[in-house]
Design a protein around this motif. Sequence first.
Motif, PDB file in Angstrom:
ATOM      1  N   LEU A  11       0.845  -1.183   0.000  1.00 32.42           N
ATOM      2  CA  LEU A  11       0.000   0.000   0.000  1.00 32.42           C
ATOM      3  C   LEU A  11       0.881   1.234   0.000  1.00 32.42           C
ATOM      4  O   LEU A  11       2.093   1.143   0.192  1.00 32.42           O
ATOM      5  N   LEU A  97      -4.705   5.512   2.972  1.00 32.94           N
ATOM      6  CA  LEU A  97      -3.914   4.506   2.277  1.00 32.94           C
ATOM      7  C   LEU A  97      -4.445   4.297   0.876  1.00 32.94           C
ATOM      8  O   LEU A  97      -5.662   4.385   0.644  1.00 32.94           O
ATOM      9  N   HIS A  98      -3.556   4.016  -0.054  1.00 34.89           N
ATOM     10  CA  HIS A  98      -3.944   3.606  -1.408  1.00 34.89           C
ATOM     11  C   HIS A  98      -3.582   2.142  -1.578  1.00 34.89           C
ATOM     12  O   HIS A  98      -2.434   1.753  -1.372  1.00 34.89           O
ATOM     13  N   ALA A  99      -4.591   1.336  -1.945  1.00 30.17           N
ATOM     14  CA  ALA A  99      -4.390  -0.091  -2.202  1.00 30.17           C
ATOM     15  C   ALA A  99      -4.587  -0.350  -3.684  1.00 30.17           C
ATOM     16  O   ALA A  99      -5.484   0.236  -4.304  1.00 30.17           O
TER      17      ALA A  99
END
Length: 137
Positions: A11, A97-99
């Motif tokens: 992430l 967060l970036h997933a």
Amino acid sequence: MDATVSCELDLRLILSSESSLPVRASLRYDTADPYAVRAVFYNGAEDTVEWVFAREVLTVGLHLPAGIGDVQIWPCRSRGLDVVCIALTSEEGEALLHAPARVLEAFLNRTEAVVPPGTEHGHLCLDEELSHLLAES
């Protein structure tokens, strides 16, 4: 019989519009708790933070904004890639967060192959759950 589905993924912890840090995470789905996905975020050599999400919120968040309160999830694009934004809020602070959307979607597809949406209730053992709740009192 209980079954689990797990996934390791990378992430990005978003610090600002120009800055982010890598964060390793693992997701775990267990048919013993068929409505939930457990996420462990590794934020240092041995430090971890664990969150529990409703599987349905993660699934909806792939395509539409989902969640309220301390967990909010929505799709977006970052640096030309499809990502899922996960905003977490607690007494200790906030995190965005970036997933990677395709990794999260593949994980959720595997959970749905084990327990199709709408059939979660058939995987609960109410006697065991009641005993567990009463033991905590």
